[in-house]
Design a protein around this motif. Structure first.
Motif, PDB file in Angstrom:
ATOM      1  N   LYS A   8       4.028   1.819  -7.421  1.00  0.00           N
ATOM      2  CA  LYS A   8       2.473   1.854  -7.086  1.00  0.00           C
ATOM      3  C   LYS A   8       2.376   2.855  -7.149  1.00  0.00           C
ATOM      4  O   LYS A   8       3.251   4.176  -7.765  1.00  0.00           O
ATOM      5  CB  LYS A   8       2.321   1.604  -5.505  1.00  0.00           C
ATOM      6  CG  LYS A   8       2.042   0.147  -5.241  1.00  0.00           C
ATOM      7  CD  LYS A   8       0.628  -0.411  -5.533  1.00  0.00           C
ATOM      8  CE  LYS A   8       0.517  -1.347  -4.938  1.00  0.00           C
ATOM      9  NZ  LYS A   8      -0.477  -2.388  -5.345  1.00  0.00           N
ATOM     10  N   VAL A  32       0.336   7.170  -6.575  1.00  0.00           N
ATOM     11  CA  VAL A  32       0.029   8.048  -5.632  1.00  0.00           C
ATOM     12  C   VAL A  32       0.115   8.948  -5.511  1.00  0.00           C
ATOM     13  O   VAL A  32       1.120  10.029  -6.549  1.00  0.00           O
ATOM     14  CB  VAL A  32       1.147   7.592  -4.247  1.00  0.00           C
ATOM     15  CG1 VAL A  32       2.067   7.895  -4.343  1.00  0.00           C
ATOM     16  CG2 VAL A  32      -0.065   7.731  -2.947  1.00  0.00           C
ATOM     17  N   LYS A  37       0.705  -1.243  -0.095  1.00  0.00           N
ATOM     18  CA  LYS A  37       0.054  -0.365   0.061  1.00  0.00           C
ATOM     19  C   LYS A  37       0.702   1.003  -0.215  1.00  0.00           C
ATOM     20  O   LYS A  37       1.620   1.673   0.599  1.00  0.00           O
ATOM     21  CB  LYS A  37      -1.169   0.020   1.097  1.00  0.00           C
ATOM     22  CG  LYS A  37      -2.146   0.928   1.065  1.00  0.00           C
ATOM     23  CD  LYS A  37      -2.870   0.669   2.476  1.00  0.00           C
ATOM     24  CE  LYS A  37      -3.976   1.952   2.232  1.00  0.00           C
ATOM     25  NZ  LYS A  37      -5.043   1.871   3.599  1.00  0.00           N
ATOM     26  N   ALA A  77       3.937  10.504   1.028  1.00  0.00           N
ATOM     27  CA  ALA A  77       3.630   9.320   0.861  1.00  0.00           C
ATOM     28  C   ALA A  77       4.226   8.347   1.626  1.00  0.00           C
ATOM     29  O   ALA A  77       5.232   7.923   2.234  1.00  0.00           O
ATOM     30  CB  ALA A  77       3.959   8.748  -0.391  1.00  0.00           C
ATOM     31  N   LYS A 135       4.056   1.199   2.573  1.00  0.00           N
ATOM     32  CA  LYS A 135       3.954   0.017   3.465  1.00  0.00           C
ATOM     33  C   LYS A 135       4.205  -1.329   2.254  1.00  0.00           C
ATOM     34  O   LYS A 135       4.018  -1.100   1.041  1.00  0.00           O
ATOM     35  CB  LYS A 135       2.845  -0.184   3.995  1.00  0.00           C
ATOM     36  CG  LYS A 135       2.645   0.482   4.981  1.00  0.00           C
ATOM     37  CD  LYS A 135       1.254   0.681   5.772  1.00  0.00           C
ATOM     38  CE  LYS A 135       0.830   1.358   6.998  1.00  0.00           C
ATOM     39  NZ  LYS A 135      -0.260   1.026   7.682  1.00  0.00           N
ATOM     40  N   SER A 191       7.604  -0.255   6.517  1.00  0.00           N
ATOM     41  CA  SER A 191       7.105   0.782   6.580  1.00  0.00           C
ATOM     42  C   SER A 191       7.848   1.659   6.163  1.00  0.00           C
ATOM     43  O   SER A 191       8.873   1.966   6.811  1.00  0.00           O
ATOM     44  CB  SER A 191       5.857   1.666   6.724  1.00  0.00           C
ATOM     45  OG  SER A 191       6.541   1.676   8.227  1.00  0.00           O
ATOM     46  N   THR A 248      -0.297  13.545  -3.947  1.00  0.00           N
ATOM     47  CA  THR A 248       0.043  13.382  -2.775  1.00  0.00           C
ATOM     48  C   THR A 248      -1.197  14.929  -2.563  1.00  0.00           C
ATOM     49  O   THR A 248      -1.359  15.014  -3.509  1.00  0.00           O
ATOM     50  CB  THR A 248       1.493  14.250  -2.225  1.00  0.00           C
ATOM     51  OG1 THR A 248       1.544  15.712  -3.868  1.00  0.00           O
ATOM     52  CG2 THR A 248       2.297  13.461  -2.659  1.00  0.00           C
ATOM     53  N   THR A 259       7.923   6.544   5.214  1.00  0.00           N
ATOM     54  CA  THR A 259       7.326   8.257   4.830  1.00  0.00           C
ATOM     55  C   THR A 259       8.102   8.670   4.202  1.00  0.00           C
ATOM     56  O   THR A 259       8.947   8.870   4.587  1.00  0.00           O
ATOM     57  CB  THR A 259       7.052   9.133   6.377  1.00  0.00           C
ATOM     58  OG1 THR A 259       6.117   7.481   6.952  1.00  0.00           O
ATOM     59  CG2 THR A 259       6.366  10.336   6.084  1.00  0.00           C
ATOM     60  N   SER A 284      -0.049   5.179   0.732  1.00  0.00           N
ATOM     61  CA  SER A 284      -0.757   5.973   1.492  1.00  0.00           C
ATOM     62  C   SER A 284      -0.692   7.316   1.257  1.00  0.00           C
ATOM     63  O   SER A 284       0.524   8.106   1.759  1.00  0.00           O
ATOM     64  CB  SER A 284      -1.131   6.176   2.811  1.00  0.00           C
ATOM     65  OG  SER A 284      -1.068   4.463   2.537  1.00  0.00           O
ATOM     66  N   PRO A 285      -1.567   8.614   0.649  1.00  0.00           N
ATOM     67  CA  PRO A 285      -0.629   9.873  -0.206  1.00  0.00           C
ATOM     68  C   PRO A 285      -1.322  10.493   1.472  1.00  0.00           C
ATOM     69  O   PRO A 285      -1.526  10.087   2.228  1.00  0.00           O
ATOM     70  CB  PRO A 285      -1.731  10.696  -1.153  1.00  0.00           C
ATOM     71  CG  PRO A 285      -3.239   9.821  -0.633  1.00  0.00           C
ATOM     72  CD  PRO A 285      -2.624   8.268  -0.128  1.00  0.00           C
ATOM     73  N   GLY A 286       0.298  11.741   1.782  1.00  0.00           N
ATOM     74  CA  GLY A 286      -0.599  12.610   2.706  1.00  0.00           C
ATOM     75  C   GLY A 286      -0.052  14.001   1.955  1.00  0.00           C
ATOM     76  O   GLY A 286       0.260  13.963   1.306  1.00  0.00           O
TER      77      GLY A 286
END
Length: 266
Positions: free
Chosen positions: A261, A263, A179, A187, A190, A226, A265, A228, A181-183
Motif C-alpha cells: 500500500k 501512503v 488501510k 502512518a 490497519k 493496527s 505523510t 502506528t 492512514s497518513p499523519g
C-alpha cells in the motif's frame, strides 16, 4: 553366475541364441556372469558378451590357465551353468543393491489450511523411477497439519536397500492491509487479524516500491489489528506491506508478503 559354454559334442550343445534368452532373464534379476571356455568358445563368448549388459559380464574365455584355476573361480560363484541340452534346476540368492534414492517432492511449501498436507513423491535410483509400495516405503515425522517443518523418509526395499530424506514446510496463512492512514510524520497501518497458527506480524516500509533498504517492525501479538509507524519524513511517499509469522520450536515460519500500500505523510 559362472557360465561354461563349451560342450564335447555339437549335438549336445544348446543353441547360443536360446541360451542368451535365458541369461537375459537372470540378468534382469541383478546377476553378474563370468564366462569360461577355450579357443573353440571364443565366438559364442563374444556373442553373449555383446548382447548382455556390459556391466554384468566378465569374459575370461582363453584367459584362465587351466582347469584348476577355473574350478577355483567357479567355487566362489553362486551358480554354474554349462551349455548343454537338457534340464536342471538350481537356486541362488541375489542381495538387494545398496543405493541412495533421489527424492523429488511435488511441493516444498504449503499454506496452513487446517488439513493434512503432504507432497506427492517421485523416487528414483540408478536412473530408474521406483514404484511406491513395491520398491520403497514412506514415513513422515509429524502430523503434516500445523505450521512447521516436516521430514519425508524413504526406505528402499525389494531389489534395493538404502534411505533418504527430504523436507517441506507449512507456513501460516497471510493477511492483507485494509488501510494506511497518513499523519504528521506518521502512518497508521490497519490489517485483517489472523490468529490461527500465528504468533504475530511483520510490517515493512520503504520509500522505494521495490522495498530496497526497508525498515521492518515485528509485532508479537496475533490479536493486534493496527500499528502506528512513527518518525517518518514529512511529505514523503512510503510503501507498506505486512506478513504473518509463527514461532515454532525456535524457528520462524513466515507467510508471503501482502500486496503493498502507498501512503504520503503530511
Amino acid at each position: 553366475v559362472a557360465l561354461g559354454i563349451n560342450a564335447t559334442e555339437n549335438s549336445r550343445k544348446y543353441p547360443v541364441k536360446k541360451y542368451l534368452l535365458a541369461l537375459k532373464e537372470i540378468a534382469n534379476k541383478g546377476a553378474v556372469f563370468i564366462i569360461f571356455g577355450g579357443p573353440k568358445e571364443r565366438e559364442d563368448a563374444k556373442f553373449l558378451q555383446d548382447n548382455l549388459p556390459a556391466d554384468c559380464v566378465l569374459n575370461l574365455t582363453e584367459i584362465l590357465p587351466g582347469r584348476r584355476i577355473e574350478a577355483a573361480v567357479i567355487s566362489q560363484t553362486d551358480m554354474y551353468i554349462g551349455n548343454y541340452t537338457g534340464t536342471a534346476s538350481a537356486s541362488f540368492a541375489i542381495s538387494p543393491k545398496a543405493a541412495v534414492p533421489q527424492l523429488t517432492l511435488s511441493k516444498t511449501s504449503y499454506v496452513y489450511n487446517k488439513k493434512v498436507q503432504k507432497p506427492k513423491i517421485v523416487v528414483s535410483a540408478d536412473g530408474k523411477v521406483l514404484a511406491a509400495g513395491t520398491d520403497y516405503s514412506v514415513a513422515y515425522d509429524g502430523t503434516c497439519k500445523t505450521v512447521g517443518s516436516y521430514k519425508v523418509k524413504v526406505t528402499l526395499k525389494g531389489n534395493y536397500t538404502g534411505t533418504s530424506t527430504a523436507s517441506f514446510n507449512i507456513i501460516p496463512k497471510g493477511t492483507t492491509i485494509s488501510k494506511v492512514s497518513p499523519g504528521k510524520k506518521t502512518a497508521v497501518v490497519k490489517w485483517k487479524k489472523q490468529t490461527a497458527q500465528t504468533t504475530g506480524y511483520q510490517i515493512q516500509y520503504s520509500t522505494k516500491k521495490n522495498f530496497s533498504n526497508p525498515v521492518t517492525v515485528e509485532i508479537s501479538k496475533a490479536s493486534k489489528k493496527s500499528y502506528t509507524i512513527k518518525n517518518l519524513l514529512s511529505k514523503k511517499k512510503y510503501y507498506v506491506r505486512i506478513r504473518t509469522f509463527k514461532k515454532q520450536k525456535g524457528a520462524y515460519y513466515y507467510s508471503k508478503w501482502s500486496a503493498k500500500k502507498k501512503v504520503k505523510t503530511s
